[in-house]
Design a protein around this motif. Structure first.
Motif, mmCIF file in Angstrom:
data_model
loop_
_atom_site.group_PDB
_atom_site.id
_atom_site.type_symbol
_atom_site.label_atom_id
_atom_site.label_comp_id
_atom_site.label_asym_id
_atom_site.label_seq_id
_atom_site.Cartn_x
_atom_site.Cartn_y
_atom_site.Cartn_z
ATOM 1 N N PRO A 56 42.521 51.742 61.468
ATOM 2 C CA PRO A 56 41.287 52.456 62.027
ATOM 3 C C PRO A 56 40.813 51.725 63.378
ATOM 4 O O PRO A 56 41.661 50.860 63.946
ATOM 5 C CB PRO A 56 40.276 51.931 61.135
ATOM 6 N N ARG A 59 36.922 48.491 65.035
ATOM 7 C CA ARG A 59 36.643 47.828 63.760
ATOM 8 C C ARG A 59 35.495 46.920 63.602
ATOM 9 O O ARG A 59 35.183 46.320 62.505
ATOM 10 C CB ARG A 59 38.102 46.775 63.471
ATOM 11 N N THR A 87 36.493 55.885 64.541
ATOM 12 C CA THR A 87 36.874 55.725 63.084
ATOM 13 C C THR A 87 35.414 55.871 62.618
ATOM 14 O O THR A 87 34.390 54.909 62.819
ATOM 15 C CB THR A 87 37.720 54.724 62.373
ATOM 16 N N ARG A 89 32.881 54.625 59.479
ATOM 17 C CA ARG A 89 33.377 53.260 58.789
ATOM 18 C C ARG A 89 31.812 52.923 57.853
ATOM 19 O O ARG A 89 30.891 53.185 58.682
ATOM 20 C CB ARG A 89 33.762 52.315 59.374
ATOM 21 N N TYR A 111 36.437 54.645 54.931
ATOM 22 C CA TYR A 111 36.667 54.927 56.310
ATOM 23 C C TYR A 111 37.551 56.462 56.573
ATOM 24 O O TYR A 111 38.068 56.640 55.621
ATOM 25 C CB TYR A 111 37.955 53.799 56.701
ATOM 26 N N PHE A 114 42.416 57.543 61.277
ATOM 27 C CA PHE A 114 43.308 56.636 61.100
ATOM 28 C C PHE A 114 44.048 56.879 62.568
ATOM 29 O O PHE A 114 44.783 57.755 62.768
ATOM 30 C CB PHE A 114 43.956 56.131 60.045
#
Length: 197
Positions: A56, A59, A87, A89, A111, A114
């Motif tokens: 992903p 982060r 991404t 999340r 998530y 990617f």
């Protein structure tokens, strides 16, 4: 002493039992937290020497939490910077102390989106259709009364000064992982092995 406590609980209504076991009315035991975290739900597909890595973007995350002597809940959301393909999340984890000997913990991670990298010189690309969902549940029964746990430590609730905190217990955990996409994750005519990391 234990039999007396069980007898007291038996004489209470269901609402009073829930109140006794789950609700902490001492406001000195409550805490509210803001935190940052860095996580990634990555996985690999491996075929002999060929490897596809699904990772992903963005982060880093920020979250908030609420804690008492009986309950901890933390929720985090990702920070979207200048990434071209962010991404989406969501992370949540919680712990609950029931009575004096039972510790339940739960986590949820979702998530979507990617980066797909490889080691065989194919172009790297981003797939916004790939979604990963992870659920985890654990239970611990301690032989002695819970006097120290990661939950109470994070809530700042340790009141007793001790040099060592050691107790025995028994428990278990369950984990569910699901990876899906609008089209196949596996390249055509190739057999890959899924390797979560």
């Amino acid at each position: 002493m234990k039999a007396q406590k069980l007898k007291e609980l038996d004489s209470l209504s269901a609402r009073e039992v829930l109140d006794t076991l789950l609700i902490d009315r001492d406001m000195n035991n409550w805490s509210i937290r803001l935190f940052t975290n860095y996580k990634g739900q990555s996985f690999n597909l491996i075929n002999d020497n060929d490897k596809l890595s699904f990772k992903p973007n963005n982060r880093a995350g920020v979250g908030f939490g609420l804690g008492t002597s009986k309950l901890i809940i933390d929720i985090a959301f990702n920070l979207k910077g200048q990434e071209k393909h962010p991404t989406q999340r969501f992370d949540m984890q919680g712990s609950l102390i029931v009575g004096y000997n039972h510790l339940l913990s739960l986590y949820v991670q979702r998530y979507k989106g990617f980066n797909v990298k490889n080691n065989f010189n194919a172009p790297e690309f981003f797939r916004d259709d790939i979604t990963s969902l992870s659920l985890g549940l654990s239970y611990l029964y301690t032989f002695d009364r819970i006097s120290f746990s990661s939950s109470t430590l994070r809530a700042g609730l340790v009141k007793e000064e001790r040099k060592h905190y050691i107790t025995g217990g028994i428990g278990g955990f369950m984990v569910y992982d699901n990876f899906s996409g609008d089209s196949s994750l596996i390249p055509d005519n190739e057999a890959f092995i899924l390797m979560p990391i």
